[in-house]
Design a protein around this motif. Structure first.
Motif, PDB file in Angstrom:
ATOM      1  N   PRO A   1      14.643  -5.108  -2.666  1.00 22.44           N
ATOM      2  CA  PRO A   1      14.728  -5.362  -4.112  1.00 22.44           C
ATOM      3  C   PRO A   1      15.941  -6.406  -4.228  1.00 22.44           C
ATOM      4  CG  PRO A   1      14.854  -3.005  -3.515  1.00 22.44           C
ATOM      5  CD  PRO A   1      14.749  -3.903  -2.287  1.00 22.44           C
ATOM      6  N   GLY A   2      15.605  -7.032  -5.333  1.00 17.65           N
ATOM      7  CA  GLY A   2      16.549  -8.201  -5.764  1.00 17.65           C
ATOM      8  C   GLY A   2      16.331  -8.416  -7.151  1.00 17.65           C
ATOM      9  N   HIS A   3      16.490  -9.655  -7.769  1.00 15.84           N
ATOM     10  CA  HIS A   3      16.316  -9.814  -8.913  1.00 15.84           C
ATOM     11  C   HIS A   3      14.863 -10.451  -9.167  1.00 15.84           C
ATOM     12  CE1 HIS A   3      18.274 -11.798 -12.926  1.00 15.84           C
ATOM     13  NE2 HIS A   3      17.272 -10.865 -13.183  1.00 15.84           N
ATOM     14  N   ALA A   4      14.041  -9.857 -10.354  1.00 14.41           N
ATOM     15  CA  ALA A   4      12.874 -10.187 -10.534  1.00 14.41           C
ATOM     16  C   ALA A   4      12.747 -10.721 -11.912  1.00 14.41           C
ATOM     17  CB  ALA A   4      11.879  -8.760 -10.470  1.00 14.41           C
ATOM     18  N   LEU A   5      11.630 -11.643 -12.219  1.00 16.44           N
ATOM     19  CA  LEU A   5      11.294 -12.027 -13.386  1.00 16.44           C
ATOM     20  C   LEU A   5       9.853 -11.549 -13.695  1.00 16.44           C
ATOM     21  CD1 LEU A   5      11.781 -13.960 -15.920  1.00 16.44           C
ATOM     22  CD2 LEU A   5      10.708 -15.641 -14.649  1.00 16.44           C
ATOM     23  N   ASP A   6       9.855 -10.877 -14.807  1.00 21.34           N
ATOM     24  CA  ASP A   6       8.450 -10.491 -15.099  1.00 21.34           C
ATOM     25  C   ASP A   6       8.024 -11.019 -16.448  1.00 21.34           C
ATOM     26  OD1 ASP A   6       6.022  -8.900 -15.881  1.00 21.34           O
ATOM     27  OD2 ASP A   6       7.149  -7.018 -16.216  1.00 21.34           O
ATOM     28  N   VAL A   7       6.956 -11.939 -16.052  1.00 24.37           N
ATOM     29  CA  VAL A   7       6.522 -12.936 -17.126  1.00 24.37           C
ATOM     30  C   VAL A   7       5.266 -12.221 -17.722  1.00 24.37           C
ATOM     31  CG1 VAL A   7       5.444 -15.126 -17.499  1.00 24.37           C
ATOM     32  CG2 VAL A   7       7.101 -14.911 -15.485  1.00 24.37           C
ATOM     33  N   GLY A   8       5.561 -12.357 -19.233  1.00 23.47           N
ATOM     34  CA  GLY A   8       4.637 -11.539 -20.039  1.00 23.47           C
ATOM     35  C   GLY A   8       4.640 -10.093 -19.799  1.00 23.47           C
TER      36      GLY A   8
ATOM     37  N   TRP B   1      14.906  -2.831  -8.164  1.00 27.44           N
ATOM     38  CA  TRP B   1      15.161  -4.276  -8.754  1.00 27.44           C
ATOM     39  C   TRP B   1      16.027  -4.313  -9.959  1.00 27.44           C
ATOM     40  CZ3 TRP B   1      12.675  -8.727  -6.215  1.00 27.44           C
ATOM     41  CH2 TRP B   1      11.758  -7.972  -5.280  1.00 27.44           C
ATOM     42  N   ARG B   2      16.701  -5.330 -10.157  1.00 25.34           N
ATOM     43  CA  ARG B   2      17.059  -5.734 -11.473  1.00 25.34           C
ATOM     44  C   ARG B   2      15.913  -6.765 -11.946  1.00 25.34           C
ATOM     45  NH1 ARG B   2      20.842  -9.319 -10.538  1.00 25.34           N
ATOM     46  NH2 ARG B   2      20.597  -9.325  -8.334  1.00 25.34           N
ATOM     47  N   VAL B   3      15.687  -6.618 -13.191  1.00 27.46           N
ATOM     48  CA  VAL B   3      14.452  -7.094 -13.775  1.00 27.46           C
ATOM     49  C   VAL B   3      14.738  -7.884 -15.040  1.00 27.46           C
ATOM     50  CG1 VAL B   3      12.135  -6.971 -14.658  1.00 27.46           C
ATOM     51  CG2 VAL B   3      13.047  -5.285 -12.994  1.00 27.46           C
ATOM     52  N   THR B   4      14.557  -9.089 -14.963  1.00 30.15           N
ATOM     53  CA  THR B   4      14.242  -9.755 -16.561  1.00 30.15           C
ATOM     54  C   THR B   4      12.898  -9.723 -16.765  1.00 30.15           C
ATOM     55  OG1 THR B   4      16.437 -11.249 -15.933  1.00 30.15           O
ATOM     56  CG2 THR B   4      15.111 -11.855 -17.634  1.00 30.15           C
ATOM     57  N   ALA B   5      12.688  -8.900 -17.910  1.00 35.53           N
ATOM     58  CA  ALA B   5      11.247  -8.835 -18.520  1.00 35.53           C
ATOM     59  C   ALA B   5      11.162  -9.495 -19.581  1.00 35.53           C
ATOM     60  CB  ALA B   5      11.035  -7.415 -18.573  1.00 35.53           C
ATOM     61  N   VAL B   6      10.304 -10.611 -19.694  1.00 31.80           N
ATOM     62  CA  VAL B   6      10.050 -11.492 -20.907  1.00 31.80           C
ATOM     63  C   VAL B   6       8.597 -11.368 -21.399  1.00 31.80           C
ATOM     64  CG1 VAL B   6      10.188 -13.893 -21.424  1.00 31.80           C
ATOM     65  CG2 VAL B   6      11.741 -13.064 -19.631  1.00 31.80           C
TER      66      VAL B   6
ATOM     67  N   SER C   1       6.988 -12.587 -11.169  1.00 28.08           N
ATOM     68  CA  SER C   1       5.614 -12.031 -10.935  1.00 28.08           C
ATOM     69  C   SER C   1       4.764 -12.568 -12.250  1.00 28.08           C
ATOM     70  CB  SER C   1       5.850 -10.525 -10.933  1.00 28.08           C
ATOM     71  OG  SER C   1       4.590  -9.914 -11.191  1.00 28.08           O
ATOM     72  N   ILE C   2       3.601 -12.966 -12.256  1.00 29.66           N
ATOM     73  CA  ILE C   2       3.022 -13.486 -13.268  1.00 29.66           C
ATOM     74  C   ILE C   2       1.518 -12.727 -13.333  1.00 29.66           C
ATOM     75  CG2 ILE C   2       1.944 -15.290 -14.435  1.00 29.66           C
ATOM     76  CD1 ILE C   2       4.111 -16.980 -12.836  1.00 29.66           C
ATOM     77  N   GLN C   3       1.377 -11.643 -13.907  1.00 20.84           N
ATOM     78  CA  GLN C   3       0.377 -10.886 -13.821  1.00 20.84           C
ATOM     79  C   GLN C   3      -0.521 -11.102 -15.269  1.00 20.84           C
ATOM     80  OE1 GLN C   3      -0.040  -8.406 -11.067  1.00 20.84           O
ATOM     81  NE2 GLN C   3       1.508  -9.858 -10.419  1.00 20.84           N
ATOM     82  N   TYR C   4      -1.661 -11.410 -15.036  1.00 17.73           N
ATOM     83  CA  TYR C   4      -2.652 -11.714 -16.039  1.00 17.73           C
ATOM     84  C   TYR C   4      -2.137 -12.591 -17.321  1.00 17.73           C
ATOM     85  CZ  TYR C   4      -4.649  -8.239 -13.078  1.00 17.73           C
ATOM     86  OH  TYR C   4      -4.985  -7.478 -11.952  1.00 17.73           O
ATOM     87  N   PHE C   5      -1.267 -13.422 -16.903  1.00 17.88           N
ATOM     88  CA  PHE C   5      -0.418 -14.073 -18.020  1.00 17.88           C
ATOM     89  C   PHE C   5      -1.235 -15.176 -18.416  1.00 17.88           C
ATOM     90  CE2 PHE C   5       2.722 -17.217 -19.549  1.00 17.88           C
ATOM     91  CZ  PHE C   5       3.266 -16.617 -20.499  1.00 17.88           C
TER      92      PHE C   5
END
Length: 200
Positions: free
Chosen positions: A34-41, A56-61, A103-107
């Motif tokens: 775990p670390g710092h994640a960016l969840d795109v879309g 994880w610490r998550v920045t969810a955008v 992480s860019i899932q179906y964006f």
């Protein structure tokens, strides 16, 4: 990106998606520390909440206010691990070198002549970090344009792989059977997946 369009889409039902994390994310990230994640879309937050529960610490955008409100309500117990952020990442890049996972899932990231938005997302991956991109296999889509959208106007994982320089190593770049059921009303049976690690 059209915030009103996405607010209308999410507002059309009490829950647009299953709430479960995407299968590609689970498969590719389960063994990462775990670390710092960016969840795109991030949408309604299924991926972000799964990551947060794994430490994880998550920045969810997302661009949709409705989706973010719904996600924050669902994940109220994880408020200290997830930052829900309304932003258009096609116009405003995230901070550089800041995330152990992007992480860019179906964006739907549209092609740009200078790849400005894409390069901003790539730069957000910290040295040693992971880029994970998943998309629907174009072969599963109906011929022509659907709802006025041409899928070829958007980056596919293989397109992104071709733009990675020697600062990256590609670990996965493939088409494979989708994990879990396809979204209602679709025929998505395969995913295209890119996983790459930034070296420096």
């Amino acid at each position: 990106m059209d915030a009103q369009l996405w607010d209308e889409k999410y507002g059309s039902s009490d829950q647009l998606f299953s709430g479960a994390p995407n299968g590609v994310l689970v498969t590719e990230v389960a063994d990462l520390p775990p670390g710092h994640a960016l969840d795109v879309g991030c949408g309604e937050g299924g991926d972000a909440l799964w990551l947060a529960r794994r430490g994880w610490r998550v920045t969810a955008v997302d661009i949709s206010r409705i989706a973010l409100q719904r996600a924050a309500t669902t994940g109220a117990d994880l408020a200290d691990r997830v930052t829900w952020t309304r932003a258009d990442l096609t116009a405003l890049p995230p901070p550089a070198d800041a995330f152990d996972l992007v992480s860019i899932q179906y964006f739907p990231l549209p092609h740009q002549p200078a790849h400005t938005a894409l390069r901003g997302l790539l730069a957000a991956v910290a040295p040693g970090g992971t880029l994970l991109v998943a998309s629907h296999d174009l072969a599963d889509l109906p011929p022509g344009h659907e709802h006025g959208v041409n899928p070829s106007d958007y980056y596919q994982p293989a397109d992104i792989a071709k733009l990675l320089d020697d600062n990256w190593t590609v670990l996965v770049n493939e088409t494979r059977p989708r994990i879990g059921p396809a979204p209602a009303g679709t025929r998505h049976t395969n995913d295209t997946v890119l996983r790459a690690q930034r070296l420096r």
